[in-house]
Write an enzyme that holds these catalytic residues in place. Sequence first.
Site, PDB file in Angstrom:
ATOM      1  N   ASP A 250      -3.441   4.572  -0.625  1.00  0.00           N
ATOM      2  CA  ASP A 250      -4.075   3.178  -0.242  1.00  0.00           C
ATOM      3  C   ASP A 250      -4.351   3.236   1.238  1.00  0.00           C
ATOM      4  O   ASP A 250      -5.453   2.939   1.705  1.00  0.00           O
ATOM      5  CB  ASP A 250      -3.192   2.102  -0.394  1.00  0.00           C
ATOM      6  CG  ASP A 250      -3.168   1.798  -2.155  1.00  0.00           C
ATOM      7  OD1 ASP A 250      -2.269   1.359  -2.442  1.00  0.00           O
ATOM      8  OD2 ASP A 250      -4.381   2.010  -2.406  1.00  0.00           O
ATOM      9  N   THR A 251      -3.464   3.744   2.107  1.00  0.00           N
ATOM     10  CA  THR A 251      -3.535   3.936   3.560  1.00  0.00           C
ATOM     11  C   THR A 251      -4.687   4.503   3.908  1.00  0.00           C
ATOM     12  O   THR A 251      -5.562   4.244   4.818  1.00  0.00           O
ATOM     13  CB  THR A 251      -2.373   4.277   4.226  1.00  0.00           C
ATOM     14  OG1 THR A 251      -1.191   3.522   3.703  1.00  0.00           O
ATOM     15  CG2 THR A 251      -2.304   4.023   5.576  1.00  0.00           C
TER      16      THR A 251
ATOM     17  N   ALA B 162       0.649  -1.185   0.025  1.00  0.00           N
ATOM     18  CA  ALA B 162       0.025  -0.082  -0.015  1.00  0.00           C
ATOM     19  C   ALA B 162       0.956   1.277  -0.008  1.00  0.00           C
ATOM     20  O   ALA B 162       1.818   1.524   0.756  1.00  0.00           O
ATOM     21  CB  ALA B 162      -0.845  -0.025   1.206  1.00  0.00           C
ATOM     22  N   ASP B 163       0.525   2.299  -0.919  1.00  0.00           N
ATOM     23  CA  ASP B 163       1.023   3.547  -0.757  1.00  0.00           C
ATOM     24  C   ASP B 163       0.318   4.390   0.462  1.00  0.00           C
ATOM     25  O   ASP B 163      -0.632   4.045   0.875  1.00  0.00           O
ATOM     26  CB  ASP B 163       1.361   4.258  -2.094  1.00  0.00           C
ATOM     27  CG  ASP B 163      -0.002   4.656  -2.697  1.00  0.00           C
ATOM     28  OD1 ASP B 163       0.130   4.995  -4.054  1.00  0.00           O
ATOM     29  OD2 ASP B 163      -0.752   3.993  -2.344  1.00  0.00           O
ATOM     30  N   SER B 164       0.827   5.704   0.404  1.00  0.00           N
ATOM     31  CA  SER B 164       0.105   6.415   1.424  1.00  0.00           C
ATOM     32  C   SER B 164      -1.557   6.735   1.128  1.00  0.00           C
ATOM     33  O   SER B 164      -2.372   6.736   1.884  1.00  0.00           O
ATOM     34  CB  SER B 164       0.860   7.843   1.683  1.00  0.00           C
ATOM     35  OG  SER B 164       1.101   8.395   0.226  1.00  0.00           O
TER      36      SER B 164
END
Lengths: 105, 137
Positions: free
Chosen positions: B94-95, B90-92
Site C-alpha cells: 500500500d505504501t 497500510a502494508d508495504s
Amino acid sequence: MAASGVAAPTRTEVLQLYRSLLRVARQFCDYNIREYSKRRTIDAFRDNKNLTDPSQLSAAFSDGKAQLEVAKRQALVYSLYAPKDQKELLPPQLVSVPSLGFCPS
Amino acid sequence: MASIAASSISMQPRHALATTRASGLKLASFVNQERNNLSFRLRPVPARLRISCAAKPETVDKVCEIARKQLALSSDEPVTGASKFSDLGADSLDTVEIVMGIEEEFGVTIKEDNAQNITTVQDAADLIEKLCRAKGA
C-alpha cells in the site's frame, strides 16, 4: 535440485520490483494496457503476499522480473508507433452503439 | 496571502509620490519598480505551476487524501501529518502505491531510497516540497 542454489528475494527487492512494474505500467500510451498492467501487478503481488517457501518466492520473483522485461520492451515499441489521436484505435461505428448493450471502451 | 501583500505594497507608492520631492520621487520610483516586480512575480508562479508548492498544509492535505483513497478510510478516521501509513492500516505494498499516487498527483519522481524512508504523511509532504522547489528553481 536446480532451485536449491537460488536465494529468496529480500523484502526490499520485492518492493523495488513492484515499484518498477508500476512505473513501467504508467508509460503505456494506451489506456487499456496501462490500466491492465497496473491492476495485474497489484493483484499478483497481493495474491502472493503470504508466500513463505523460498523456492516459491524465487519463482514468483523471477516471473515478475521476466514480466518487467516484457513490459519495458513493449512500452518502448508502443511508444514508437503510438497513434497521434487515441480515438483512432476504435473504428468510429463501435464508439456509440447503444444496442450492443455494453460500452466497448 | 500574496494578493494581500501585493495590495499593501501598492498602497505605499502613492504615499511616496504625494511628498513631491524630486529625490524622493526618484527613490520611490526605484522602490516602486522593485516592489512591482516582486508583486508581479509572486502572483503568476503558483498559477503556472498548477500545484501549490508554497503552502505546506495543502500538500499535507493532498497526501492525506491520496492515502484515504488508497486505504479506503472512512471520513471520520483522522489522518494528520504525523500519522504513519502503517498505523492507518497500510502494508508495504500500500505504501508503494501511495507513493506512486503522490508521484502522479504532484508530477514528481521520487527516487528509490527516498521512497523507502517514507513512513508518515509528513515525510511524504516534506519530500514533495523539496522536489517541487528543486523543479521550480
